[in-house]
Design a protein around this motif. Structure first.
Motif, mmCIF file in Angstrom:
data_model
loop_
_atom_site.group_PDB
_atom_site.id
_atom_site.type_symbol
_atom_site.label_atom_id
_atom_site.label_comp_id
_atom_site.label_asym_id
_atom_site.label_seq_id
_atom_site.Cartn_x
_atom_site.Cartn_y
_atom_site.Cartn_z
ATOM 1 N N TYR A 293 0.857 -1.180 -0.018
ATOM 2 C CA TYR A 293 -0.074 -0.056 0.047
ATOM 3 C C TYR A 293 0.917 1.182 0.094
ATOM 4 O O TYR A 293 1.965 1.305 0.621
ATOM 5 C CB TYR A 293 -1.048 0.201 1.215
ATOM 6 N N ARG A 294 0.556 2.339 -0.708
ATOM 7 C CA ARG A 294 1.053 3.694 -0.727
ATOM 8 C C ARG A 294 1.010 4.299 0.415
ATOM 9 O O ARG A 294 1.722 5.271 0.722
ATOM 10 C CB ARG A 294 0.613 4.498 -1.931
ATOM 11 N N MET A 295 0.002 3.959 1.353
ATOM 12 C CA MET A 295 -0.410 4.824 2.613
ATOM 13 C C MET A 295 -0.695 3.727 3.670
ATOM 14 O O MET A 295 -1.422 2.913 3.371
ATOM 15 C CB MET A 295 -1.571 5.696 2.080
ATOM 16 N N LEU A 296 -0.530 4.114 4.873
ATOM 17 C CA LEU A 296 -0.609 3.244 5.955
ATOM 18 C C LEU A 296 -1.345 4.342 7.055
ATOM 19 O O LEU A 296 -0.499 5.424 7.370
ATOM 20 C CB LEU A 296 0.577 2.853 6.719
ATOM 21 N N LEU A 297 -2.527 4.253 7.383
ATOM 22 C CA LEU A 297 -3.065 4.876 8.562
ATOM 23 C C LEU A 297 -3.122 4.334 9.801
ATOM 24 O O LEU A 297 -3.651 3.266 9.941
ATOM 25 C CB LEU A 297 -4.697 4.941 7.869
ATOM 26 N N GLY A 298 -2.445 4.908 10.535
ATOM 27 C CA GLY A 298 -2.224 4.549 11.961
ATOM 28 C C GLY A 298 -3.103 5.231 12.863
ATOM 29 O O GLY A 298 -3.904 5.947 12.759
ATOM 30 N N ARG A 299 -3.038 4.370 14.111
ATOM 31 C CA ARG A 299 -4.342 4.769 15.317
ATOM 32 C C ARG A 299 -3.933 6.252 15.651
ATOM 33 O O ARG A 299 -4.887 6.923 16.060
ATOM 34 C CB ARG A 299 -3.986 3.917 16.391
ATOM 35 N N GLU A 300 -2.779 6.942 15.839
ATOM 36 C CA GLU A 300 -2.923 8.186 16.201
ATOM 37 C C GLU A 300 -3.738 9.172 15.338
ATOM 38 O O GLU A 300 -4.376 10.122 15.781
ATOM 39 C CB GLU A 300 -1.201 8.695 16.190
ATOM 40 N N ALA A 301 -3.673 8.897 14.034
ATOM 41 C CA ALA A 301 -4.613 9.617 13.147
ATOM 42 C C ALA A 301 -6.042 9.429 13.233
ATOM 43 O O ALA A 301 -6.739 10.279 13.009
ATOM 44 C CB ALA A 301 -4.077 9.426 11.613
ATOM 45 N N MET A 302 -6.316 8.172 13.497
ATOM 46 C CA MET A 302 -7.860 7.728 13.915
ATOM 47 C C MET A 302 -8.360 8.007 15.254
ATOM 48 O O MET A 302 -9.486 8.073 15.362
ATOM 49 C CB MET A 302 -7.754 6.257 13.498
ATOM 50 N N SER A 303 -7.390 8.319 15.988
ATOM 51 C CA SER A 303 -8.041 8.476 17.693
ATOM 52 C C SER A 303 -9.206 9.460 17.671
ATOM 53 O O SER A 303 -9.201 10.561 17.613
ATOM 54 C CB SER A 303 -6.619 8.642 18.418
ATOM 55 N N GLY A 304 -10.249 8.841 18.343
ATOM 56 C CA GLY A 304 -11.460 9.805 18.444
ATOM 57 C C GLY A 304 -12.182 9.980 17.375
ATOM 58 O O GLY A 304 -13.386 10.639 17.641
#
Length: 457
Positions: free
Chosen positions: A118-129
């Motif tokens: 994948y060209r992008m990894l979306l981690g939990r800090e960006a998703m929090s809340g």
């Protein structure tokens, strides 16, 4: 509370309007702390007295021709351990993520993700809340069609320069070979993987030919990138010579590769050019073992089989008795051996300087894993970015020139006597150095072909 959150599957399409990326597929991974975006040609710069970074991205998986040139505020630099185990320093940017009609600011590290799915990894800090993840689902927010993607990125295709380039190697799945193929395609060239074992040739004064399986004639190539493993040196160099006879430009010549694979001859060439190496003795099944040991300063020392491949046939002898035993064991094979001083102060570390067309394009420090020894060569471990000194760069460039190599991995060790050259590799791997430095080394190799192909015509 949950109804106010965006529900995502394990894969989703998102966009980054401030970066000019209309859509990109992301792996949604709550197990990863930080988010990461694929990036090459990363370069920091100053804009309005603030730190910024510019970089390139080909945002569509398996489409190397589409390129977006991005720039963003630089907010940090961090040491990150990648999933492949390499420690790398990454630039961190802050930008707006748009997903499912919602927008918010996130932080992302920039790294070369060509080896990832994948060209992008979306981690939990960006998703929090803001996000809930249903790992059993995919594309809950929809996905673009091939026609949609083509329309969105119609102005981002690189113009083709039209060279027909062959990668002469053994394994099409090897990271280095895949990256070179992708880099060539990304710059608009027609790339072909040529398996060494499936090539054969016709020797003829008037009409020499190279054939591929099924009788395909390979005479219409503009350039060849030889990536020859040590076990295939003889036949691989024979094929390279045949391409040279057909006036095909070869990034590394057959002669340069051949002499780089001869450990003794290559050391003699380097010494003749005034390049320092660890004190080394050479013998064919030596009778005077004691004097050979004394010649290199006594134990601890390294004993290498001259015909051994990298990391094989290499022994660290810590005592005189151990050195005698190893040398006598090799004598029973009637083998040619090198005996070399062991550089203790290097502490299991060496430098790999990647030289392309007379310039050092990247440098990493490699460190052996705990409990391993490096025997004055690279045997694995971790890689991290390091700044080479002016003298180390001078040695690397001089060594590549002495070996007549356009592309070389030059291994240097830092000793009490100053930098010493260990080895020059004519088919250096790209995974460790690209992963650690975030530099597009494969792209630099293609640029060297473009430049020198024109000169050769």
């Amino acid at each position: 509370m949950s109804q106010n959150k965006v529900i995502l599957g394990s894969e989703e399409w998102c966009s980054f309007p401030e970066l000019g990326i209309p859509t990109i597929k992301a792996r949604v991974d709550s197990g990863a702390k930080t988010s990461a975006l694929h990036a090459v040609n990363i370069a920091p710069f100053i804009k309005n007295e603030a730190n910024w970074v510019k970089f390139d991205i080909n945002p569509i998986q398996n489409n190397q021709k589409t390129v977006i040139h991005c720039e963003a505020p630089l907010i940090d630099k961090r040491i990150v351990k990648s999933s492949s185990g390499f420690r790398e320093q990454r630039y961190v940017i802050q930008t707006t993520l748009e997903i499912g009609g919602d927008k918010w600011e996130i932080e992302m590290t920039l790294t070369n993700r060509d080896s990832m799915g994948y060209r992008m990894l979306l981690g939990r800090e960006a998703m929090s809340g803001r996000v809930l993840v249903d790992p059993e689902q995919q594309y809950l927010l929809g996905q673009p069609t091939a026609e949609n993607l083509k329309e969105l990125y119609k102005n981002s295709e690189k113009a083709t320069t039209g060279l027909r380039i062959g990668v002469l190697a053994s394994n099409p799945e090897l990271y280095s070979n895949k990256r070179i193929m992708e880099a060539g395609e990304m710059r608009g060239h027609e790339m072909h993987f040529l398996n060494i074992k499936e090539c054969y040739m016709k020797l003829d004064a008037e009409k020499p030919e190279i054939h591929y399986r099924g009788g395909i004639i390979l005479n219409q190539f503009d350039a060849i990138i030889p990536r020859i493993r040590p076990s295939a040196t003889f036949y691989g160099c024979t094929l390279t010579r045949q391409f040279e006879a057909l006036n095909v430009y070869c990034l590394n010549s057959s002669m340069a590769i051949t002499q780089s694979r001869d450990k003794l001859y290559s050391l003699q060439l380097l010494l003749h050019s005034g390049i320092g190496i660890p004190t080394t003795g050479f013998a064919n099944s030596p009778l005077d073992t004691n004097d050979l040991i004394k010649m290199v300063g006594g134990p601890p020392l390294i004993v290498k089989l001259l015909e051994g491949t990298q990391g094989k046939g290499v022994v660290l002898a810590e005592t005189k008795k151990a050195a005698e035993s190893v040398i006598n064991a090799f004598k029973s094979l009637n083998a040619n051996i090198l005996v070399q001083e062991f550089i203790k102060e290097a502490n299991g570390k060496d430098l790999r300087l990647f030289v392309i067309d007379g310039k050092v394009v990247a440098t990493i420090q490699r460190e052996a894993m705990p409990g391993e020894f490096r025997a004055n060569i690279h045997l694995g471990g971790t890689a991290s970015v390091i700044k080479a000194t002016t003298e180390e760069k001078r040695i690397a460039i001089k060594a590549a020139k002495a070996m007549d190599l356009k592309v070389a991995g030059v291994d240097i060790i830092r000793s009490a006597k100053g930098p010493l050259l260990l080895e020059v590799n004519s088919s250096p791997g790209l995974e460790g150095i690209e992963g650690a430095t975030n530099k597009d080394i494969a792209g630099e190799m293609i640029k060297a072909i473009e430049k020198n192909f024109i000169k050769s015509k």
